[in-house]
Design a protein around this motif. Structure first.
Motif, PDB file in Angstrom:
ATOM      1  N   ARG A  67      -2.860  54.165 -43.699  1.00  0.00           N
ATOM      2  CA  ARG A  67      -3.782  53.111 -44.101  1.00  0.00           C
ATOM      3  C   ARG A  67      -3.110  52.222 -45.140  1.00  0.00           C
ATOM      4  O   ARG A  67      -2.145  52.637 -45.807  1.00  0.00           O
ATOM      5  N   GLU A  86      -8.215  47.146 -51.583  1.00  0.00           N
ATOM      6  CA  GLU A  86      -7.449  47.554 -50.408  1.00  0.00           C
ATOM      7  C   GLU A  86      -7.430  46.464 -49.349  1.00  0.00           C
ATOM      8  O   GLU A  86      -6.379  46.204 -48.731  1.00  0.00           O
ATOM      9  N   ILE A  87      -8.562  45.800 -49.138  1.00  0.00           N
ATOM     10  CA  ILE A  87      -8.605  44.725 -48.141  1.00  0.00           C
ATOM     11  C   ILE A  87      -7.784  43.537 -48.610  1.00  0.00           C
ATOM     12  O   ILE A  87      -7.052  42.911 -47.830  1.00  0.00           O
ATOM     13  N   ARG A 122      -3.862  51.490 -48.077  1.00  0.00           N
ATOM     14  CA  ARG A 122      -3.819  52.062 -49.426  1.00  0.00           C
ATOM     15  C   ARG A 122      -2.565  52.912 -49.636  1.00  0.00           C
ATOM     16  O   ARG A 122      -2.029  52.980 -50.746  1.00  0.00           O
ATOM     17  N   ASP A 130     -15.944  52.562 -41.846  1.00  0.00           N
ATOM     18  CA  ASP A 130     -15.088  53.138 -42.870  1.00  0.00           C
ATOM     19  C   ASP A 130     -15.508  54.582 -43.129  1.00  0.00           C
ATOM     20  O   ASP A 130     -16.690  54.907 -43.175  1.00  0.00           O
ATOM     21  N   THR A 162     -13.460  53.420 -50.764  1.00  0.00           N
ATOM     22  CA  THR A 162     -12.033  53.203 -50.936  1.00  0.00           C
ATOM     23  C   THR A 162     -11.559  53.883 -52.196  1.00  0.00           C
ATOM     24  O   THR A 162     -12.121  53.709 -53.275  1.00  0.00           O
ATOM     25  N   ALA A 187      -4.298  44.521 -48.070  1.00  0.00           N
ATOM     26  CA  ALA A 187      -3.964  44.533 -46.641  1.00  0.00           C
ATOM     27  C   ALA A 187      -3.645  43.132 -46.144  1.00  0.00           C
ATOM     28  O   ALA A 187      -2.712  42.924 -45.351  1.00  0.00           O
ATOM     29  N   SER A 193      -1.318  48.467 -39.510  1.00  0.00           N
ATOM     30  CA  SER A 193      -2.210  49.169 -40.431  1.00  0.00           C
ATOM     31  C   SER A 193      -3.245  48.231 -41.029  1.00  0.00           C
ATOM     32  O   SER A 193      -4.434  48.572 -41.124  1.00  0.00           O
ATOM     33  N   ARG A 219     -11.893  48.034 -39.230  1.00  0.00           N
ATOM     34  CA  ARG A 219     -12.742  49.160 -39.612  1.00  0.00           C
ATOM     35  C   ARG A 219     -13.809  48.709 -40.621  1.00  0.00           C
ATOM     36  O   ARG A 219     -14.973  49.078 -40.515  1.00  0.00           O
ATOM     37  N   GLN A 220     -13.388  47.922 -41.576  1.00  0.00           N
ATOM     38  CA  GLN A 220     -14.334  47.449 -42.588  1.00  0.00           C
ATOM     39  C   GLN A 220     -15.403  46.537 -41.984  1.00  0.00           C
ATOM     40  O   GLN A 220     -16.579  46.627 -42.328  1.00  0.00           O
ATOM     41  N   ARG A 249      -5.927  47.282 -38.409  1.00  0.00           N
ATOM     42  CA  ARG A 249      -6.874  48.359 -38.164  1.00  0.00           C
ATOM     43  C   ARG A 249      -7.869  48.511 -39.320  1.00  0.00           C
ATOM     44  O   ARG A 249      -9.055  48.749 -39.110  1.00  0.00           O
ATOM     45  N   GLU A 250      -7.390  48.329 -40.541  1.00  0.00           N
ATOM     46  CA  GLU A 250      -8.257  48.501 -41.713  1.00  0.00           C
ATOM     47  C   GLU A 250      -9.326  47.413 -41.791  1.00  0.00           C
ATOM     48  O   GLU A 250     -10.497  47.701 -42.058  1.00  0.00           O
TER      49      GLU A 250
END
Length: 371
Positions: free
Chosen positions: A49, A287-288, A51, A359, A363, A291, A346, A353-354, A349-350
């Motif tokens: 991920r 994290e977003i 993170r 999720d 986080t 990303a 990665s 997911r959000q 995908r994150e």
């Protein structure tokens, strides 16, 4: 996983094998094995991920700085130029730390901005960019150092730094380094020679074909469908590293070069899609945000280098020694660029997911970074 990225990577690796098969048939087996390893590394690293990449950022960046620091002391050059020490060699293992440093800078700046934000943090971020760039510059590797600096500026913009602040920063740095340009060129005359040769390219080609002229000749031999991987059909130049696009064009013609450009375009639109989707996530978590920065930085790391390489092959830029990502022969660049693709996988995908609300939990806080 992003199907677009998988398609782009497979296309680039296959075109690279085609180019190597034409220019250096003895190396095709070695190149093919390395291409499969690179693809496997992408598939494995993409399972992490964002993170994880953000937490690893400071450690990876610090390690690459250590390797860059070692290059002037124990680095090795090539048979053509021992003066340019850009590689480290430990037994049978030989790699180029500057390729790893690009990824390290992407991870570090993304981690830094995700944790600290963009307000009043430009001095620290600028220091990271300049330190990495200077260590590459002393190898010497002017082409990669310019790419490194440009990568840092793009990461700042992707993080949300105002364009006016970035412009002022670039202007200030330019004014500071101008007095040092002359002494740097005197210390490394081969750079000045390349610049002079580029300016006088037409006069040189009246006497005989130079490296770029031979690449243009081989591209023209390819035509539209290409000649196939038969390097003995003509007095063939056969480049498998920096100007491998000439081999690709010779073997697969205009169609192959168009496929090459299309593959890089797939990487661009995928990374931009990550940034667009990330902007829709509410609330915007560190994290977003990280990303999104990771995706744009990894994309520019790949496509920016491809742009420079192709401009050199077209005769628009002087020869720089920058490989064509995921196509040129050489494991350091291929492996690093494969990890960069995993970073985009990665991030995609994150953010999906959000947005889908799937999720797995809150986080986790990112570890503090040193400002």
């Amino acid at each position: 996983m992003s199907i677009q990225l998988v398609i782009a990577q497979v296309m680039l690796l296959c075109l690279g094998m085609l180019g190597v098969a034409a220019s250096e048939p003895d190396k095709i087996a070695d190149h093919g094995v390395k291409a499969l390893i690179a693809l496997g590394v992408t598939l494995l690293a993409a399972r992490l991920r964002p993170r994880a990449f953000l937490k690893l950022g400071p450690a990876v960046w610090g390690f690459t700085l250590f390797l860059l620091f070692l290059v002037p002391f124990i680095g090795v050059g090539t048979a053509e130029s021992e003066a340019t020490r850009r590689w480290l060699q430990f037994g049978p293992i030989r790699f180029q730390p500057s390729e790893m440093a690009k990824l390290g800078l992407v991870l570090m700046l993304a981690s830094f901005f995700a944790r600290r934000g963009v307000h009043k943090k430009l001095i620290s971020a600028t220091g990271m960019i300049l330190l990495t760039t200077i260590l590459v510059l002393v190898e010497p590797d002017l082409g990669t150092s310019v790419l490194m600096f440009g990568l840092g500026i793009i990461l700042m913009y992707a993080a949300g730094v105002r364009i006016s602040n970035i412009s002022g920063l670039v202007l200030a740095i330019t004014m500071m380094i101008l007095p040092l340009v002359g002494s740097y060129l005197e210390r490394h005359p081969y750079i000045l020679s390349r610049l002079t040769s580029h300016q006088n390219a037409e006069q040189i080609r009246e006497v005989g074909l130079d490296q770029i002229g031979k690449a243009h000749r081989d591209l023209s031999f390819g035509g539209i469908p290409g000649q196939g991987p038969d390097g003995l059909r003509y007095t063939y130049f056969g480049e498998h590293t920096d100007l491998i696009v000439a081999s690709v064009g010779f073997t697969s013609g205009l169609l192959g070069v168009a496929m090459l450009l299309f593959a890089y375009w797939l990487i661009v639109i995928t990374a931009l899609d990550v940034a667009h989707l990330a902007s829709r996530v509410r609330p915007m978590t560190p994290e977003i945000h990280g990303a999104s920065i990771l995706a744009i930085g990894a994309m520019f790391m790949i496509v920016g280098q491809a742009f420079v390489n192709l401009c050199v092959a077209a005769g628009l830029f002087p020869v720089t020694g920058v490989p064509l990502p995921l196509v040129s022969y050489g494991f350091s660049s291929m492996l690093t660029m494969s990890v960069a693709l995993a970073v985009i996988h990665s991030a995609m995908r994150e953010v999906r997911r959000q947005l889908s609300g799937l999720d797995e939990g809150p986080t986790a806080p990112l570890a503090a970074a040193t400002d």
